[in-house]
Design a protein around this motif. Structure first.
Motif, short mmCIF file in Angstrom:
data_model
loop_
_atom_site.label_atom_id
_atom_site.label_comp_id
_atom_site.label_asym_id
_atom_site.label_seq_id
_atom_site.Cartn_x
_atom_site.Cartn_y
_atom_site.Cartn_z
N UNK A 208 -9.00 33.42 8.08
CA UNK A 208 -8.15 34.47 8.64
C UNK A 208 -8.42 34.45 9.89
N UNK A 209 -8.14 35.58 10.71
CA UNK A 209 -8.29 35.94 11.98
C UNK A 209 -7.92 35.05 13.01
N UNK A 210 -8.85 34.64 14.07
CA UNK A 210 -8.68 33.64 15.19
C UNK A 210 -7.95 32.22 14.54
N UNK A 211 -8.83 31.87 13.66
CA UNK A 211 -8.50 30.39 12.93
C UNK A 211 -7.27 30.42 12.40
N UNK A 212 -6.91 31.65 11.54
CA UNK A 212 -5.66 31.57 10.97
C UNK A 212 -4.27 31.75 12.07
N UNK A 213 -4.62 32.45 13.07
CA UNK A 213 -3.53 32.31 14.21
C UNK A 213 -3.18 31.13 14.84
N UNK A 214 -4.50 30.40 15.23
CA UNK A 214 -4.14 29.12 15.73
C UNK A 214 -3.45 28.06 14.84
N UNK A 215 -3.97 28.07 13.42
CA UNK A 215 -3.41 27.17 12.48
C UNK A 215 -1.80 27.48 12.26
N UNK A 216 -1.65 28.72 11.98
CA UNK A 216 -0.14 29.23 12.04
C UNK A 216 0.69 28.94 13.17
N UNK A 217 0.12 28.95 14.37
CA UNK A 217 1.09 28.45 15.61
C UNK A 217 1.35 27.00 15.22
N UNK A 218 0.46 26.32 14.86
CA UNK A 218 0.41 24.78 14.95
C UNK A 218 1.72 24.67 13.80
N UNK A 219 1.96 25.38 12.77
CA UNK A 219 2.89 25.25 12.02
C UNK A 219 4.09 25.66 12.24
N UNK A 220 4.24 26.71 13.04
CA UNK A 220 5.53 26.99 13.70
C UNK A 220 6.09 25.94 14.54
N UNK A 221 5.24 25.43 15.26
CA UNK A 221 5.83 24.35 16.07
C UNK A 221 6.15 23.15 15.50
N UNK A 222 5.48 22.83 14.36
CA UNK A 222 6.06 21.69 13.44
C UNK A 222 7.27 22.01 12.84
N UNK A 223 7.55 23.20 12.15
CA UNK A 223 8.53 23.36 11.35
C UNK A 223 9.85 23.88 12.43
N UNK A 224 9.62 23.86 13.60
CA UNK A 224 10.82 23.82 14.35
C UNK A 224 11.48 22.52 14.82
N UNK A 225 10.65 21.24 14.42
CA UNK A 225 11.34 20.15 14.70
C UNK A 225 12.19 19.75 13.61
N UNK A 226 13.22 19.45 13.44
CA UNK A 226 14.18 18.82 12.25
C UNK A 226 13.57 17.48 12.07
N UNK A 227 13.48 17.26 10.78
CA UNK A 227 12.84 15.92 9.88
C UNK A 227 13.61 14.85 10.52
#
Length: 381
Positions: A208-227
């Motif tokens: 959780x915390x800062x680690x969770x925030x950083x990891x979730x931002x990475x996911x948000x970037x990747x999920x915005x790229x179409x397959x």
């Protein structure tokens, strides 16, 4: 008998025994045993498992059931219809080894001429049946033509169970070889998604915390790229093929799994059994993989079962639009793409691979639904 005047002899006091007071009424089962029992009682899921097992076995033994390799080309046997021993004399079976069609014209003779020219004017091997003599108007006369192509090519002793393609390659061999490649890509992508998604989501949710925030931002970037964009980039960098498709599926395919695992870990990490393990000095790695992940294994399995048909369909879609495997490599997508070009004249080239991919996807989805019900405590007896 009067209910108000029942004899007292009918009423006997119940005997109580201390050794039976705490007796369990049914045998104790573990979570997996209870889930397996529920799955075995689900008839559609068992039918789906049987169909998938048969298809997987045939994908390995099917290409070796005749003497034709999946890339053996022979233009003399190009576009031969499906013919199966024992079914060749049953007109409605679809495996008679004949080409059929209905042709129209202003007169019967004109319609017959269209039929003869369609099949190379081999009158000796063409049966023509007049359907409608017409009234002389345009396309009012109809005839049905049946072309015995195996006899015309002096191949009466040969059988192509799924027919052949435009280069004379056996469709039976290519269909099962393509099924094996499609399943390989799907299972490989699902395994990679499973490993990356579970580890990534477990770590993100547990700390959780800062680690969770950083990891979730990475996911948000990747999920915005179409397959599709990722696939095109992989094809530019790498050559089209199994490797590029697998990498493209892996780059963004694990995101759904990671988000599911993270959500479940967030709910479980403050439970008493986790706090007790942490109090006893258990390391974080042991808590995640010994206590948290096993409690979400049901959702992991269900999500994996849904991932496999999605990967198969994605690979077929890429091959259909020309971004997948390169010929002579065969997959269900490439076979459907080839059959689609000859759909109106040679429909068998599309029908068989389309049936295979449809059965695979429906079976995996039915199995996933059955696993979801089996792992859901609310659905148990």
């Amino acid at each position: 008998m009067d209910k108000n005047n029942l004899p007292k002899e009918l009423f006997v006091p119940a005997k109580k025994r201390d050794d039976e007071a705490e007796k369990i009424s049914r045998p104790s089962r573990t979570f997996l045993q209870d889930a397996s029992r529920s799955l075995l009682k689900n008839v559609p899921s068992m039918v789906a498992i049987f169909a998938l097992v048969v298809i997987i076995i045939m994908s390995f033994i099917g290409p070796g059931m005749n003497d034709y390799g999946y890339d053996d080309q022979d233009l003399s046997r190009a576009k031969m219809p499906a013919r199966v021993p024992g079914l060749e004399n049953i007109s409605w079976s679809g495996f008679t080894g004949t080409l059929q069609g209905t042709y129209k014209g202003s007169t019967v003779e004109e319609a017959k001429q269209k039929a003869l020219s369609r099949y190379g004017n081999d009158e000796e091997f063409i049966d023509i049946e007049v359907k409608d003599k017409g009234d002389g108007s345009e396309d009012s006369a109809k005839v049905k033509a049946v072309y015995h192509i195996y006899e015309a090519k002096d191949m009466e002793d040969q059988y192509f169970w799924f027919g052949t393609d435009g280069l004379g390659r056996d469709q039976w061999t290519r269909a099962w070889q393509g099924t094996k490649i499609s399943l390989y890509i799907a299972f490989l992508a699902a395994a990679i998604d499973l490993v990356i998604g579970v580890i990534y989501g477990g770590i993100s949710g547990y700390y959780g915390g800062r680690i969770d925030n950083i990891m979730q931002r990475i996911i948000e970037i990747l999920i915005g790229i179409p397959n599709l964009v990722v696939v095109i980039l992989m094809i530019i960098i790498l050559k089209p093929g199994i490797i590029s498709i697998t990498i493209a599926l892996t780059i963004t395919g694990w995101i759904g799994m990671a988000r599911i695992v993270r959500g479940e870990v967030l709910k479980l990490k403050n439970q008493e059994f986790v706090l007790a393990s942490r109090t006893l000095g258990a390391p974080d790695r042991k808590i995640i993989f010994r206590h948290l992940i096993p409690n979400v294994v049901g959702l992991i399995i269900i999500n994996t079962m849904f991932t496999i048909p999605n990967a198969i369909f994605f690979e077929a879609f890429l091959s259909f639009i020309g971004l997948g495997l390169v010929p002579p490599e065969a997959s269900l997508g490439t076979l459907i793409d080839t059959g689609f070009d000859s759909l109106q004249i040679y429909p068998y080239m599309l029908i068989f691979p389309a049936i295979l991919i449809s059965v695979i996807m429906v079976a995996f989805n039915i199995l996933a639904d059955g696993l979801r019900d089996a792992f859901d405590p609310k659905m148990r007896d």
